[in-house]
Design a protein around this motif. Structure first.
Motif, PDB file in Angstrom:
ATOM      1  N   ILE A 395      35.421  58.118  20.018  1.00 22.54           N
ATOM      2  CA  ILE A 395      34.103  58.680  20.358  1.00 22.54           C
ATOM      3  C   ILE A 395      34.294  59.461  21.647  1.00 22.54           C
ATOM      4  CG2 ILE A 395      31.716  58.178  20.984  1.00 22.54           C
ATOM      5  CD1 ILE A 395      31.889  55.602  19.502  1.00 22.54           C
ATOM      6  N   TRP A 396      33.683  60.632  21.745  1.00 18.80           N
ATOM      7  CA  TRP A 396      33.793  61.409  22.964  1.00 18.80           C
ATOM      8  C   TRP A 396      32.440  62.007  23.334  1.00 18.80           C
ATOM      9  CZ3 TRP A 396      36.320  62.787  18.426  1.00 18.80           C
ATOM     10  CH2 TRP A 396      35.785  63.885  17.730  1.00 18.80           C
ATOM     11  N   VAL A 397      32.284  62.283  24.607  1.00 19.36           N
ATOM     12  CA  VAL A 397      31.086  62.957  25.123  1.00 19.36           C
ATOM     13  C   VAL A 397      31.546  64.084  26.042  1.00 19.36           C
ATOM     14  CG1 VAL A 397      29.587  60.940  24.980  1.00 19.36           C
ATOM     15  CG2 VAL A 397      30.866  61.355  27.070  1.00 19.36           C
ATOM     16  N   ASN A 398      30.723  65.130  26.149  1.00 20.62           N
ATOM     17  CA  ASN A 398      31.051  66.260  27.020  1.00 20.62           C
ATOM     18  C   ASN A 398      29.796  66.746  27.728  1.00 20.62           C
ATOM     19  OD1 ASN A 398      33.116  66.944  24.398  1.00 20.62           O
ATOM     20  ND2 ASN A 398      34.017  66.893  26.443  1.00 20.62           N
ATOM     21  N   LYS A 399      30.005  67.248  28.954  1.00 23.38           N
ATOM     22  CA  LYS A 399      28.926  67.878  29.708  1.00 23.38           C
ATOM     23  C   LYS A 399      29.416  69.247  30.174  1.00 23.38           C
ATOM     24  CE  LYS A 399      25.820  65.760  31.835  1.00 23.38           C
ATOM     25  NZ  LYS A 399      24.967  65.065  32.837  1.00 23.38           N
ATOM     26  N   ILE A 400      28.480  70.160  30.289  1.00 26.72           N
ATOM     27  CA  ILE A 400      28.831  71.530  30.662  1.00 26.72           C
ATOM     28  C   ILE A 400      29.248  71.597  32.129  1.00 26.72           C
ATOM     29  CG2 ILE A 400      27.911  73.861  30.955  1.00 26.72           C
ATOM     30  CD1 ILE A 400      26.188  73.344  28.473  1.00 26.72           C
ATOM     31  N   ALA A 401      28.523  70.895  33.016  1.00 27.84           N
ATOM     32  CA  ALA A 401      28.847  70.950  34.442  1.00 27.84           C
ATOM     33  C   ALA A 401      29.998  69.998  34.760  1.00 27.84           C
ATOM     34  CB  ALA A 401      27.619  70.583  35.274  1.00 27.84           C
ATOM     35  N   PRO A 402      31.017  70.452  35.507  1.00 26.45           N
ATOM     36  CA  PRO A 402      32.097  69.544  35.901  1.00 26.45           C
ATOM     37  C   PRO A 402      31.563  68.423  36.802  1.00 26.45           C
ATOM     38  CG  PRO A 402      32.716  71.844  36.255  1.00 26.45           C
ATOM     39  CD  PRO A 402      31.248  71.832  35.959  1.00 26.45           C
ATOM     40  N   TYR A 403      32.276  67.300  36.817  1.00 23.05           N
ATOM     41  CA  TYR A 403      31.965  66.162  37.683  1.00 23.05           C
ATOM     42  C   TYR A 403      30.538  65.631  37.496  1.00 23.05           C
ATOM     43  CZ  TYR A 403      36.138  67.798  40.127  1.00 23.05           C
ATOM     44  OH  TYR A 403      37.415  68.200  40.429  1.00 23.05           O
ATOM     45  N   SER A 404      29.962  65.814  36.339  1.00 24.14           N
ATOM     46  CA  SER A 404      28.556  65.423  36.155  1.00 24.14           C
ATOM     47  C   SER A 404      28.364  64.171  35.314  1.00 24.14           C
ATOM     48  CB  SER A 404      27.769  66.583  35.523  1.00 24.14           C
ATOM     49  OG  SER A 404      28.334  66.957  34.278  1.00 24.14           O
ATOM     50  N   LEU A 405      29.453  63.565  34.837  1.00 25.09           N
ATOM     51  CA  LEU A 405      29.305  62.314  34.106  1.00 25.09           C
ATOM     52  C   LEU A 405      29.010  61.180  35.076  1.00 25.09           C
ATOM     53  CD1 LEU A 405      32.197  62.502  31.489  1.00 25.09           C
ATOM     54  CD2 LEU A 405      29.750  62.431  30.995  1.00 25.09           C
ATOM     55  N   PRO A 406      28.218  60.191  34.661  1.00 26.14           N
ATOM     56  CA  PRO A 406      27.897  59.082  35.572  1.00 26.14           C
ATOM     57  C   PRO A 406      29.135  58.251  35.875  1.00 26.14           C
ATOM     58  CG  PRO A 406      27.094  58.620  33.360  1.00 26.14           C
ATOM     59  CD  PRO A 406      27.546  60.037  33.354  1.00 26.14           C
ATOM     60  N   GLU A 407      29.083  57.535  36.989  1.00 30.78           N
ATOM     61  CA  GLU A 407      30.184  56.658  37.379  1.00 30.78           C
ATOM     62  C   GLU A 407      30.426  55.601  36.291  1.00 30.78           C
ATOM     63  OE1 GLU A 407      31.252  53.502  41.001  1.00 30.78           O
ATOM     64  OE2 GLU A 407      29.450  54.753  41.066  1.00 30.78           O
ATOM     65  N   GLY A 408      31.670  55.368  35.981  1.00 35.97           N
ATOM     66  CA  GLY A 408      31.998  54.375  34.953  1.00 35.97           C
ATOM     67  C   GLY A 408      31.730  54.834  33.539  1.00 35.97           C
ATOM     68  N   ALA A 409      31.654  56.148  33.319  1.00 35.27           N
ATOM     69  CA  ALA A 409      31.302  56.668  31.992  1.00 35.27           C
ATOM     70  C   ALA A 409      32.312  56.233  30.941  1.00 35.27           C
ATOM     71  CB  ALA A 409      31.201  58.191  32.040  1.00 35.27           C
ATOM     72  N   ALA A 410      33.609  56.295  31.262  1.00 39.82           N
ATOM     73  CA  ALA A 410      34.624  55.942  30.263  1.00 39.82           C
ATOM     74  C   ALA A 410      34.522  54.480  29.866  1.00 39.82           C
ATOM     75  CB  ALA A 410      36.021  56.242  30.820  1.00 39.82           C
ATOM     76  N   GLU A 411      34.330  53.606  30.864  1.00 40.81           N
ATOM     77  CA  GLU A 411      34.228  52.180  30.562  1.00 40.81           C
ATOM     78  C   GLU A 411      32.993  51.888  29.715  1.00 40.81           C
ATOM     79  OE1 GLU A 411      34.812  53.490  33.479  1.00 40.81           O
ATOM     80  OE2 GLU A 411      36.907  52.875  33.798  1.00 40.81           O
TER      81      GLU A 411
END
Length: 804
Positions: A395-411
């Motif tokens: 499963i993957w997620v993407n955002k247009i703006a760099p560095y914009s995923l929340p902290e701990g997104a991968a976990e």
């Protein structure tokens, strides 16, 4: 302070500790029994003991029977060995009230390094412990963190310089006292931050504000940057100290607690709730046999929602170097389902597959050949979907703006991927979810929805092959009296045992279901009405002849119909239910076969009204239970209110029929809250005037919902249960005798349950405390007659936890 050995602190510090909001005690380390030689006022307020009660005694608080023996032994050992220790205890005050306290022991040494006293810091953690008990799963995870929490205390002089600090302050601020002494809030300013990461000016520090204004400051949230760069979050308060007759403070006591873990816990609780919410939607789709492509699209949608992503997808490995997109979601450019993504060395999907761990890319370089970068995304995260021990896909997620995923997104994505892997691809899990969706949790029989599906299938099969089909509908006689007399738990036992008897007398091919409440159905393929009648009589006789849930005399009534009289599934169920109603009218504990010539004697309007009302009440009752269940503190609120309202009506000498009517109305008295937004209904704090006006609409809305289901008097009770004798209630501003007595009794029962049930924002009162508070409001908020009835019921000590 004790004279022996000299005071371990200065006079200024002594006054500081006396004024501190945290409870402190000193024990004499020179005497073997380690008696208390000094306690401060906060200790007296916390424990309920005066200094005279405890001075000269050895740890009297540890004598409470509720204290954890291991913690008591640890504290006694620390006192004996003159070493530091910390422990959490549940104790009782002399008045019997219970509280939780965290005790931190530290040795006090003289100038030569000899231990002269033992200092005990008693931190009241009652609210914290009670809040943690509401979520046991997270409580276990964070118990060690919470148990280690202690309140820090710092003394700052009139010039703002730090004079003294306790051990907890050193630990929380990450600096020893010798480093802090002489510094001011301005010296620490580079380390203070707001929640958004911006600098927290020293002039706004609570100590600075209290020294400048002479006023106390409470509950300011700030972050303190530690040497490693991490932020520790504290809730900080300050209290100015003044010499007698001097208006300006000569010092300020700053107290603070470490709320870092609590903030992390709150964030993780929100994350877990979001994950579970998404999983429920996916599991529901799987259990409903939704097409795989729709399930995968839903998985992608939930992943995007979970992390606030612009796009998301789910893919299945296809060989060593390809990932086949099976589901996608997003508003921007995203790989379409069916697209095969090539796994290239070094890209995030390849690294994720090689390590088996979730991965985050905070920034894709412009022009990078990675698939997300080619589609214009600036960052992303991916997590493996594992089945058994093999990686099935990702499963993957993407955002247009760099560095914009929340902290701990991968976990977080990794946890969701684990759950999705089970829900989507494990056949055993799918079967279990499907079974749960079709089963009544109380009896293990088919539920109402699953029964109707099965009824449609069996009827179609019977029509196609020209075979017989009969239906028996059974109802437990006087079941409401069982619930009201023995409680809902006993009523549940009756329903389970009735279900077991139906299983005993049925054939393998028969379909047994609980239609709702105390009504059951037995669908019998290849049987006519006479065979079904024999089966129904066998079940009825078995139930009436034996003990059911520890009681004799439990009976059922039954109605039978077959396809010779019913053109479709709805008619078959309706006519069998009409025969059941005929059985109820004609004495109960009997079985009738539907016969239009006989049952026609019962007016069509009467049968229709009975059927319509029974189904409507079941639906509205389910809606009321759903509203109660939104908040853990109101779960089963309507059941408890209904039981108590019935007790109050009995105390007022109401007839059994009218008592039953009030109980029925009380069960759905809050159904109008369906019109109140959740953000208002579940708000833990005070409501704004506009929000309160929205809440006030629920009484009138509930009355409108119930208008065609309950009788006129019952509807009036529900509409008026927030009216007040002094005319200040709603929705109609009734006063005095204008308020129906049933509404007045319902109001008292409702208020009593709210007062005696634990809420996130208040501790529960005892029944006696609740009655006293309601008694004070007699004639204003509650009628005098309702208050007298409540006093009588509480004094009798029965009927306060559910149905009478």
């Amino acid at each position: 302070m004790p004279p022996s050995g000299g005071s371990p602190v200065t006079s200024v510090e002594r006054r500081v500790l006396e004024a501190a909001q945290i409870a402190l005690t000193l024990s004499d380390a020179a005497r073997e029994e380690r008696p208390y030689v000094w306690v401060n006022r906060a200790f007296e307020r916390l424990t309920g003991y005066t200094a005279a009660d405890v001075l000269g005694r050895s740890c009297p608080l540890l004598e409470g029977p509720e204290a954890d023996p291991e913690v008591v032994e640890e504290i006694r050992g620390a006192l004996r060995d003159a070493r530091e220790a910390r422990g959490l205890l549940r104790l009782r005050r002399p008045d019997g009230t219970s509280y939780c306290v965290e005790v931190a022991l530290s040795p006090v040494r003289d100038d030569e390094g000899r231990v002269t006293h033992m200092l005990a810091v008693h931190t009241d953690v009652t609210s914290r412990v009670e809040a943690q008990s509401a979520t046991k799963e997270t409580e276990a995870r964070y118990r060690s963190v919470v148990d280690a929490m202690g309140e820090g205390v710092v003394l700052q002089g009139a010039d703002g310089r730090i004079l003294a600090a306790n051990g907890s302050a050193e630990r929380i601020l990450g600096a020893p006292l010798d480093q802090m002494q002489g510094q001011t809030s301005a010296d620490w300013e580079p380390r203070y931050i707001h929640e958004d990461g911006s600098p927290f000016p020293a002039v706004d520090h609570p100590a600075s504000v209290s020294l400048r204004t002479g006023e106390a400051v409470d509950g300011v949230l700030m972050g303190v940057l530690l040497d490693g760069g991490a932020a520790r979050w504290i809730s900080i308060s300050s209290r100015p100290l003044r010499h007698v007759g001097e208006p300006a403070p000569h010092a300020v006591v700053v107290s603070f607690s470490d709320v870092t873990a609590a903030r992390a816990l709150e964030r993780e609780a929100r994350q877990l709730a979001d994950e579970q919410s998404g999983l429920r939607r996916v599991a529901t789709a799987v259990a409903a046999d939704t097409a795989p492509e729709e399930v995968f699209a839903l998985v992608a949608e939930e992943a995007a929602r979970l992390l606030g992503a612009d796009a998301a997808g789910i893919g299945r490995l296809a060989g060593e170097r390809k990932m086949l997109v099976v589901g996608a979601h997003g508003a921007g450019p995203i790989p379409d389902p069916g697209l095969a993504i090539e796994l290239r060395p070094g890209d995030e999907l390849t690294r994720m597959r090689e390590t088996g761990e979730p991965i985050t890319v905070n920034r894709y370089d412009p022009g990078e050949d990675a698939v997300p970068a080619r589609h214009g995304y600036g960052c992303g995260a991916a997590a493996p979907v594992v089945i058994g021990r093999e990686i099935w896909g990702a499963i993957w997620v993407n955002k247009i703006a760099p560095y914009s995923l929340p902290e701990g997104a991968a976990e977080q994505l990794g946890r969701f991927a684990e759950l999705v892997g089970l829900a989507v691809t494990n056949a055993e899990q799918r079967a279990r979810l499907a079974e749960q969706a079709a089963t009544d949790p109380l009896t293990g029989l088919l539920n109402h929805r699953a029964f109707h599906q099965q009824l449609g299938r069996e009827l179609g099969r019977a029509r196609r092959h020209g075979r017989e089909l009969a239906l028996v509908v059974l109802d437990v006689d006087r079941f409401k009296e069982i619930n009201d007399g023995s409680g809902h738990q006993h009523g549940d036992r009756v329903l389970r045992e009735v279900a077991d008897r139906l299983r005993d007398v049925s054939r393998v091919e028969d379909v047994i279901a609980r239609l709702g409440g105390d009504e059951f159905a037995l669908l019998m393929p290849e049987c006519g009405k006479l065979q079904a009648y024999v089966a129904a009589e066998r079940a009825r006789s078995s139930i009436s002849a034996h003990e059911v849930a520890g009681h004799r005399g439990i009976t059922v009534s039954a109605g039978v119909c077959d396809l010779t009289l019913a053109p479709d599934a709805d008619a078959l169920l309706r006519l069998a239910d009409g025969a059941l109603y005929w059985s109820k009218v004609h004495g109960r504990d009997v079985t009738f076969i539907y016969d239009p010539a006989t049952i026609q004697e019962l007016s069509a309007q009467e049968r229709a009204e009975h059927l319509q009302r029974s189904h409507a009440i079941v639906g509205i009752r389910a809606l009321a239970r759903a509203i109660d269940a939104k908040n853990p503190s109101t779960r089963e609120h309507s059941d408890r209110v209904a039981g108590l309202a019935a007790r109050l009506a009995q105390a007022r000498d109401w007839s059994p029929e009218r008592v039953a009517q009030l109980n029925e109305a009380a069960l759905v008295h809050d159904v109008g809250k369906i019109g109140v937004p959740d953000q208002i209904l579940l708000k833990p704090g005070s409501l704004t005037p506009a929000e309160y006006e929205a809440v006030k609409e629920h009484a009138a809305l509930g009355a409108r919902i119930l208008d065609d289901v309950l009788d006129r008097e019952q509807v009036a009770w529900v509409r008026s249960h927030h009216e007040r004798p002094d005319g200040s209630g709603y929705p109609d501003g009734l006063a005095g005798d204008e308020i129906p007595e049933g509404a007045a009794l319902l109001a008292a029962a409702d208020a009593f349950d709210v007062m005696t049930t634990a809420r996130p924002y208040s501790a529960p009162r005892t029944p006696e405390q609740a009655v006293e508070e309601i008694r004070v409001l007699a004639g204003h908020q509650f009628s005098a007659a309702a208050v007298r009835a409540l006093e009588a019921v509480v004094e009798a000590g029965v009927g306060l936890a559910g149905a009478p």
